[in-house]
Design a protein around this motif. Structure first.
Motif, PDB file in Angstrom:
ATOM      1  N   GLY A 298       0.959   4.072  -2.868  1.00  0.00           N
ATOM      2  CA  GLY A 298       0.590   5.270  -2.587  1.00  0.00           C
ATOM      3  C   GLY A 298       1.524   6.350  -2.897  1.00  0.00           C
ATOM      4  O   GLY A 298       1.193   7.446  -3.794  1.00  0.00           O
ATOM      5  N   LEU A 299       3.016   6.146  -2.512  1.00  0.00           N
ATOM      6  CA  LEU A 299       3.964   7.112  -3.080  1.00  0.00           C
ATOM      7  C   LEU A 299       4.196   6.896  -4.383  1.00  0.00           C
ATOM      8  O   LEU A 299       4.161   8.246  -4.964  1.00  0.00           O
ATOM      9  CB  LEU A 299       5.081   6.405  -2.158  1.00  0.00           C
TER      10      LEU A 299
ATOM     11  N   PHE B 211       1.453   9.231  -6.117  1.00  0.00           N
ATOM     12  CA  PHE B 211       1.662  10.292  -5.839  1.00  0.00           C
ATOM     13  C   PHE B 211       2.828  10.915  -6.802  1.00  0.00           C
ATOM     14  O   PHE B 211       2.712  12.163  -7.412  1.00  0.00           O
ATOM     15  CB  PHE B 211       2.168  10.804  -4.484  1.00  0.00           C
TER      16      PHE B 211
ATOM     17  N   LEU C 221       1.037  -1.355   0.001  1.00  0.00           N
ATOM     18  CA  LEU C 221      -0.014   0.045   0.018  1.00  0.00           C
ATOM     19  C   LEU C 221       0.677   1.179  -0.062  1.00  0.00           C
ATOM     20  O   LEU C 221       0.706   2.241  -0.881  1.00  0.00           O
ATOM     21  CB  LEU C 221      -1.180   0.034   1.327  1.00  0.00           C
ATOM     22  N   GLY C 222       1.940   1.188   0.675  1.00  0.00           N
ATOM     23  CA  GLY C 222       2.787   2.333   1.011  1.00  0.00           C
ATOM     24  C   GLY C 222       3.252   2.815  -0.333  1.00  0.00           C
ATOM     25  O   GLY C 222       3.622   3.875  -0.991  1.00  0.00           O
TER      26      GLY C 222
END
Lengths: 436, 418
Positions: free
Chosen positions: B314-315, B318, B310-311
């Motif tokens: 997400g990053l 972005f 997930l991290g």
């Protein structure tokens, strides 16, 4: 200002629903896992006698010979008292109340048709046991010190056992055939089982056990009833009989109301040990005698199994990973808003204001994550209750833990938001505005 | 249409891509470091959790050495009974039940309660300790019923079964496991060797392939099979515990029948409900806690990998959104979709690799702590490359979505204002 920031935060979070969802999910998982294990630890280390534990103490003597070597993984013989020592402490009456006790499992032959003989676990105790621990009674009561001295064959039943044996009727006055002897029922306790069963021998399963009967210790000794729990014998000669001076098997608890009484009792234990040493019975220094408070004793026993410890560390580690995750995501999110922040700064907002605004945004994520975490923790606790462990049934969340979950989630997310917010509020407005 | 010249140009940029990626990452030092740290922690926990699971599974897969599927135990509580009479009644009574192959007396069974745990010595004076072992004191017929395999010497003969004094025969021929023999007499043939337990004297008459002790070995997994089979005659000191052998297909039925029959065969005794079960059931409940722990660890691994993924998602999402304009410019000046895809994949590979390098160190630190507090062995080295591979794959899978989205950015974005 707060509501304005809250509104800003809500708008900002809704602008990036996927990212917000990921952050909420991450903090929810981390909080859920750690709160599950923290709750287990909380119920395991909880005070078993709220309101009473501060007055309860357990004395320990060291009657072991100098050359006694304890087996590495074996139980500690000085955790329990020998019969002569327990009787001496009992007779001295130095505490407000005191009682000696030991666990036992006896064969019960019910008279009621349709019930086969079965073994029940209970406690052999001296008269003060009920007053000392404040055991509530449904009917009848305990026995007197005179009954102890007279080896009276009386028994107090737990409500569960009384119901099983006598149905809804009055059990007091009935006879129970326990350990091949007849006992007259003189009392029925209300639902009472401290968790953990702190006064029991440490070798048992203390979270799921409950005493189903109580009978005078003197009867158990004279009838040579089976004693459960550790019986450590040492030295030569008679170390197998229950009344031997060379075998420890009894637990002893005493009520001391004031610090002065505690100090006096401590001194008494040292004096008693010194006297026994002078008589040649004890060999080790009298200062080995110890007096533990209830919570101190539980800490000393360390009832929390290794597996629970390991699981707690795993859960906290997991929460840490989740927080790292959120720090990275918030950092990316906040730094990307350089333009917006610069406009606010140019319009007069101080760095502190930006910091607070972003902090509130992190906290909002925390609240949402906390709610999700609460649901996940309930799921986790439910799964623990399905497990075969001794403590499994206790795994329930109480109100403080419930609030603690939300607090932890908010604190974790605000902490995670600190670094990103700090970085974001330090952007140079002029530079940012120029590039817009 | 690409010309050969163009493709060479692109190949050139592909190999040179690492440098611009690194300088881009340097701009996002903090976020990069955080994700790398997360990968490092995930790698460290993954290796150690897998190792914990493997060691629990190994303990659970222990070979008990007996025909578990065909055996059940019947345990009675009867302190004041006439032992000889009870034994005779139970042996004949249960033997008559349908489908029962044999009934014998034994003091304990694997995964049941231990009954004869004691320290032994290799000399009569008691100076040379041989460790703490478990004695299986068992009556005639039990050896065959258990299905023990003899690897040296012969099976017990009728004369080997002797009366029990206290809890063991005073002087007996015994059968030890290969594991125990290897521990006591590493380089010699164990046959004919002697050992003592207090005043009791034993001589090794045979060696068994496997025979697990009832509970766990006190000295860890290597002592799990330190068992001694002692042939003995049923009597006052050997009673109340019976081994039932039946056809595996009918074992459950036989056990039900036997439990019911006990009430009429020995009405004065109480059946121990907990212990009177098949060896398979005893084994299951013996390992229940280990199974639960292994399940939790699997859950932790899954959750950890999920959060790490997930991290990364997400990053990466972005960064893709942030670099839309730059991606458009690169596309406009000739980069292919593949180039953009590869850029994000390479970037992820670099971050994850950095994390893995840190994670391997961390894995060893965690292992050292676990060794200190939970008596765990060293983490075998091969767990590290396996953990690394898992995280590389995870990273690539996680970044694929955002990277594909980046690759889909049209070149025309470059010409638009923000």
């Amino acid at each position: 200002m707060f509501t304005y920031y809250l509104d800003l935060a809500r708008r900002s979070l809704r602008r990036t629903p996927v990212l917000t969802g990921l952050m909420v999910l991450a903090i929810g998982l981390g909080i859920g896992a750690s709160m599950t294990m923290l709750t287990v630890l909380h119920v395991m280390t909880d005070d078993p006698m709220p309101g009473r534990s501060a007055q309860l103490y357990t004395p320990h003597l060291d009657p072991l010979p100098l050359d006694h070597k304890r087996r590495g993984d074996g139980p500690d013989p000085t955790a329990d008292l020998t019969w002569p020592d327990a009787m001496a402490l009992l007779a001295a009456r130095r505490g407000v109340r005191q009682a000696a006790m030991a666990g036992g499992s006896l064969l019960l032959r019910p008279e009621r048709a349709g019930l086969r003989p079965f073994y029940v676990a209970g406690r052999y105790a001296t008269a003060d046991f009920f007053a000392l621990f404040g055991v509530p009674f449904e009917r009848g009561g305990g026995w007197s010190a005179a009954a102890d001295a007279a080896d009276a064959q009386v028994v107090v039943l737990s409500d569960a056992l009384a119901r099983k044996l006598f149905g809804a009727g009055n059990a007091v006055g009935q006879t129970v055939h326990l350990g091949e002897h007849d006992f007259r029922v003189i009392g029925v306790t209300a639902d009472w089982a401290p968790k953990p069963l702190f006064y029991a021998d440490q070798t048992g399963t203390q979270y799921s056990d409950a005493d189903l009967f109580f009978l005078p210790l003197s009867v158990a000794v004279s009838q040579k009833f089976q004693v459960s729990g550790n019986q450590s014998g040492w030295g030569k000669g008679d170390s197998m009989s229950l009344t031997s001076a060379n075998m420890s098997w009894l637990q002893f608890w005493v009520q001391l109301d004031t610090p002065a009484q505690v100090a006096a009792y401590r001194q008494y234990l040292v004096d008693y040990s010194a006297q026994q040493k002078a008589l040649g019975r004890f060999q080790r220094p009298p200062t080995n005698a110890k007096l533990y408070g209830l919570m101190g004793w539980l800490a000393h026993e360390n009832l929390v199994p290794n597996d629970v410890d390991l699981q707690l560390w795993l859960a906290l580690g997991f929460l840490f990973v989740c927080m790292l995750n959120i720090v990275a995501l918030l950092l990316a999110k906040f730094l990307r808003r350089g333009g917006e922040i610069s406009v606010r700064r140019a319009l007069g907002a101080r760095r502190r204001d930006i910091f607070v605004q972003l902090g509130i945004e992190s906290a909002l994520i925390g609240v949402a994550g906390g709610v999700l975490g609460l649901a996940i923790a309930q799921l986790g606790l439910w799964s623990i209750r399905q497990r075969p462990d001794d403590y499994a049934r206790l795994a329930q969340m109480d109100v403080p833990m419930l609030l603690g979950t939300l607090a932890l989630a908010v604190v974790a997310s605000v902490l995670a938001g600190l670094l990103p917010s700090w970085r974001a509020c330090r952007v140079a407005p002029a530079l940012q505005l120029k590039t817009m | 249409m690409r010309t050969p010249n163009q493709s060479a140009f692109h190949k050139g940029t592909a190999t040179m891509q690492i440098k611009p990626i690194l300088s881009a990452l340097r701009k996002h030092r903090l976020a990069t470091l955080l994700i790398a740290l997360e990968v490092a922690l995930a790698c460290a926990v993954l290796c150690n959790a897998c190792f914990l699971i493997a060691s629990r599974m190994e303990a659970m897969n222990i070979h008990s050495g007996v025909d578990e599927a065909a055996l059940a135990q019947i345990t009675l509580d009867c302190d004041d009974c006439n032992a000889n009479d009870v034994n005779a009644r139970v042996l004949s009574g249960l033997g008559k039940l349908p489908s029962v192959q044999s009934v014998s007396v034994i003091n304990a069974v694997p995964f049941g309660n231990h009954a004869g745990t004691a320290g032994i010595t290799l000399d009569a004076a008691g100076q040379h300790s041989g460790g703490v072992v478990d004695f299986y004191v068992a009556g005639p017929g039990s050896f065959e019923a258990l299905g023990l395999q003899v690897v040296a010497g012969s099976a017990p003969a009728q004369g080997d079964f002797q009366a029990v004094e206290n809890f063991l025969p005073a002087d007996a021929s015994v059968w030890v496991t290969r594991a125990l023999a290897g521990h006591l007499w590493p380089d010699e043939s164990p046959l004919g060797k002697e050992f003592w337990m207090g005043k009791y004297h034993f001589r090794v008459a045979g060696v068994l392939a496997h025979f697990a002790r009832p509970g766990g070995g006190e000295g860890g997994p290597s002592t799990r099979e330190w068992s001694v089979f002692v042939p003995a005659l049923p009597g006052k000191q050997l009673t109340n515990n019976y081994l039932l052998r039946a056809d595996p297909a009918h074992l459950q039925q036989v056990l039900r029948d036997a439990r019911a029959a006990i009430a009429s065969i020995v009405p004065e005794a109480v059946l121990d409900q907990q212990a009177s079960r098949t060896i398979g059931e005893l084994r299951d409940s013996y390992f229940q806690a280990d199974r639960a722990m292994a399940g939790i660890l699997v859950g932790v691994i899954v959750a950890l990998l999920l959060v790490t993924a997930l991290g990364i998602v997400g990053l990466a999402s972005f960064w893709v959104a942030q670099r839309r304009k730059q991606i458009g410019i690169r596309r406009a000046i000739g980069a292919t979709r593949g180039d953009i895809l590869r850029y994000f994949q390479t970037e992820n590979f670099l971050i994850v690799t950095f994390g893995i390098a840190l994670g391997m160190l961390l894995a060893y630190v965690i292992n050292a702590v676990l060794m200190k507090f939970y008596e765990l062995p060293h983490l075998p080295l091969y767990y590290l490359p396996m953990g690394a591979l898992a995280l590389w794959v995870l990273g690539q899978l996680a970044v694929l979505g955002p990277a594909l989205r980046a690759a889909a950015v049209p070149p025309v974005v470059a010409t638009r204002s923000v």
